[in-house]
Design a protein around this motif. Structure first.
Motif, PDB file in Angstrom:
ATOM      1  N   GLY A   1       0.714  -1.278  -0.112  1.00 15.74           N
ATOM      2  CA  GLY A   1      -0.029  -0.096  -0.076  1.00 15.74           C
ATOM      3  C   GLY A   1       0.747   1.094  -0.046  1.00 15.74           C
ATOM      4  N   GLN A   2       2.152   1.199  -0.267  1.00 13.36           N
ATOM      5  CA  GLN A   2       2.938   2.261  -0.227  1.00 13.36           C
ATOM      6  C   GLN A   2       3.628   2.694  -1.627  1.00 13.36           C
ATOM      7  OE1 GLN A   2       3.638   4.389   2.622  1.00 13.36           O
ATOM      8  NE2 GLN A   2       2.070   3.042   3.255  1.00 13.36           N
ATOM      9  N   SER A   3       3.809   3.702  -1.882  1.00 11.26           N
ATOM     10  CA  SER A   3       4.779   4.250  -3.171  1.00 11.26           C
ATOM     11  C   SER A   3       5.835   4.723  -2.997  1.00 11.26           C
ATOM     12  CB  SER A   3       3.679   5.296  -3.938  1.00 11.26           C
ATOM     13  OG  SER A   3       3.668   6.341  -3.370  1.00 11.26           O
ATOM     14  N   LYS A   4       6.920   4.684  -3.870  1.00 19.51           N
ATOM     15  CA  LYS A   4       8.431   5.127  -3.485  1.00 19.51           C
ATOM     16  C   LYS A   4       8.687   5.534  -4.867  1.00 19.51           C
ATOM     17  CE  LYS A   4      12.429   3.994  -1.226  1.00 19.51           C
ATOM     18  NZ  LYS A   4      12.494   5.023  -0.539  1.00 19.51           N
ATOM     19  N   GLY A   5       9.548   6.626  -5.019  1.00 21.91           N
ATOM     20  CA  GLY A   5      10.300   6.980  -6.425  1.00 21.91           C
ATOM     21  C   GLY A   5      11.576   6.725  -6.190  1.00 21.91           C
ATOM     22  N   PHE A   6      12.134   6.565  -7.409  1.00 15.80           N
ATOM     23  CA  PHE A   6      13.489   6.276  -7.798  1.00 15.80           C
ATOM     24  C   PHE A   6      14.105   6.805  -8.782  1.00 15.80           C
ATOM     25  CE2 PHE A   6      11.241   2.579  -5.855  1.00 15.80           C
ATOM     26  CZ  PHE A   6      12.176   2.000  -4.927  1.00 15.80           C
ATOM     27  N   SER A   7      15.258   7.419  -8.416  1.00 15.63           N
ATOM     28  CA  SER A   7      16.111   7.923  -9.786  1.00 15.63           C
ATOM     29  C   SER A   7      17.049   7.123 -10.114  1.00 15.63           C
ATOM     30  CB  SER A   7      17.062   9.182  -9.148  1.00 15.63           C
ATOM     31  OG  SER A   7      16.171  10.198  -8.709  1.00 15.63           O
ATOM     32  N   LEU A   8      17.147   6.944 -11.607  1.00 20.54           N
ATOM     33  CA  LEU A   8      18.029   5.723 -12.112  1.00 20.54           C
ATOM     34  C   LEU A   8      19.182   6.364 -13.046  1.00 20.54           C
ATOM     35  CD1 LEU A   8      14.994   3.290 -13.183  1.00 20.54           C
ATOM     36  CD2 LEU A   8      16.439   3.249 -11.217  1.00 20.54           C
ATOM     37  N   GLY A   9      20.076   5.530 -13.149  1.00 28.10           N
ATOM     38  CA  GLY A   9      21.020   6.125 -14.280  1.00 28.10           C
ATOM     39  C   GLY A   9      21.706   7.478 -13.845  1.00 28.10           C
ATOM     40  N   ASP A  10      22.062   8.185 -14.865  1.00 32.27           N
ATOM     41  CA  ASP A  10      22.532   9.387 -14.843  1.00 32.27           C
ATOM     42  C   ASP A  10      21.570  10.553 -14.649  1.00 32.27           C
ATOM     43  OD1 ASP A  10      21.631   9.637 -17.335  1.00 32.27           O
ATOM     44  OD2 ASP A  10      23.432   9.859 -18.288  1.00 32.27           O
TER      45      ASP A  10
ATOM     46  N   TRP B   1       3.925  15.303  -5.685  1.00 30.94           N
ATOM     47  CA  TRP B   1       3.878  16.666  -5.196  1.00 30.94           C
ATOM     48  C   TRP B   1       4.705  16.548  -4.062  1.00 30.94           C
ATOM     49  CZ3 TRP B   1       2.114  17.046  -0.140  1.00 30.94           C
ATOM     50  CH2 TRP B   1       1.442  15.925   0.356  1.00 30.94           C
ATOM     51  N   GLN B   2       5.234  15.471  -3.574  1.00 34.44           N
ATOM     52  CA  GLN B   2       6.262  15.383  -2.359  1.00 34.44           C
ATOM     53  C   GLN B   2       6.771  13.964  -2.497  1.00 34.44           C
ATOM     54  OE1 GLN B   2       4.368  15.700   1.572  1.00 34.44           O
ATOM     55  NE2 GLN B   2       4.750  17.716   1.573  1.00 34.44           N
ATOM     56  N   LYS B   3       8.142  13.807  -2.035  1.00 38.40           N
ATOM     57  CA  LYS B   3       8.848  12.824  -2.083  1.00 38.40           C
ATOM     58  C   LYS B   3       8.071  11.432  -1.725  1.00 38.40           C
ATOM     59  CE  LYS B   3      12.853  10.550  -2.490  1.00 38.40           C
ATOM     60  NZ  LYS B   3      13.260   9.942  -3.703  1.00 38.40           N
ATOM     61  N   ASP B   4       7.998  10.483  -2.561  1.00 35.86           N
ATOM     62  CA  ASP B   4       7.315   9.238  -2.353  1.00 35.86           C
ATOM     63  C   ASP B   4       5.682   9.388  -2.354  1.00 35.86           C
ATOM     64  OD1 ASP B   4       9.724   7.907  -2.505  1.00 35.86           O
ATOM     65  OD2 ASP B   4      10.064   8.036  -0.472  1.00 35.86           O
ATOM     66  N   GLN B   5       5.204  10.511  -2.693  1.00 37.29           N
ATOM     67  CA  GLN B   5       3.642  10.690  -2.679  1.00 37.29           C
ATOM     68  C   GLN B   5       2.978  10.452  -4.037  1.00 37.29           C
ATOM     69  OE1 GLN B   5       1.891  10.944   0.239  1.00 37.29           O
ATOM     70  NE2 GLN B   5       3.957  10.761   1.303  1.00 37.29           N
ATOM     71  N   PHE B   6       2.647   9.362  -4.271  1.00 36.86           N
ATOM     72  CA  PHE B   6       1.887   9.075  -5.574  1.00 36.86           C
ATOM     73  C   PHE B   6       0.672   8.514  -5.605  1.00 36.86           C
ATOM     74  CE2 PHE B   6       6.735   8.645  -6.202  1.00 36.86           C
ATOM     75  CZ  PHE B   6       6.915   9.262  -7.480  1.00 36.86           C
ATOM     76  N   LEU B   7       0.303   8.143  -4.254  1.00 38.98           N
ATOM     77  CA  LEU B   7      -1.266   7.800  -4.213  1.00 38.98           C
ATOM     78  C   LEU B   7      -2.058   8.806  -3.773  1.00 38.98           C
ATOM     79  CD1 LEU B   7      -0.025   4.061  -2.718  1.00 38.98           C
ATOM     80  CD2 LEU B   7      -0.543   4.784  -5.160  1.00 38.98           C
ATOM     81  N   ASP B   8      -3.468   8.269  -3.952  1.00 37.11           N
ATOM     82  CA  ASP B   8      -4.448   9.040  -3.356  1.00 37.11           C
ATOM     83  C   ASP B   8      -4.708   8.848  -1.944  1.00 37.11           C
ATOM     84  OD1 ASP B   8      -5.621   6.808  -3.252  1.00 37.11           O
ATOM     85  OD2 ASP B   8      -7.442   7.325  -4.244  1.00 37.11           O
TER      86      ASP B   8
END
Length: 114
Positions: free
Chosen positions: A15-24, A57-64
């Motif tokens: 039930g959680q979301s998390k963002g990731f930066s990949l590569g360069d 809109w904020q780090k790791d905030q992708f869900l309603d």
């Protein structure tokens, strides 16, 4: 396709979301995000099909607020977690771009176009 390490399995919770930066990626924003639902992991490009902007809109905030749908912070479009299909908002009928996931002993990898 380029293979990138995404994370260890314990980095994602149900039930959680998390963002990731990949590569360069030097933009300071995450270019993909992952959501765990029903024990499955879904990964999408962090780009809204409506305006081509980041969804969070904020780090790791992708869900309603209920954690049931992916939500675009810019205009509130709602997407199904399992398919990325937009079910409400200005991009209804469009979909998020899925990113292939590879399960390995040390964690999750994603395959991105070069």
């Amino acid at each position: 396709m380029q293979k990138y390490f995404l994370c260890h399995y314990d980095a994602l919770s149900e039930g959680q979301s998390k963002g990731f930066s990949l590569g360069d990626n030097t933009t300071g924003t995450d270019n993909v995000f992952a959501v765990m639902k029903g024990g499955e992991i879904y990964v999408y490009s962090n780009i809204c099909p409506h305006r081509g902007i980041n969804l969070d809109w904020q780090k790791d905030q992708f869900l309603d607020p209920d954690g049931a749908l992916i939500q675009c912070a810019s205009h509130g479009a709602l997407f199904l977690i399992e398919t990325g299909e937009c079910i409400a908002g200005p991009c209804s009928g469009d979909a998020l771009t899925p990113v292939p996931v590879e399960y390995a002993q040390d964690g999750l990898y994603v395959l991105m176009p070069e």
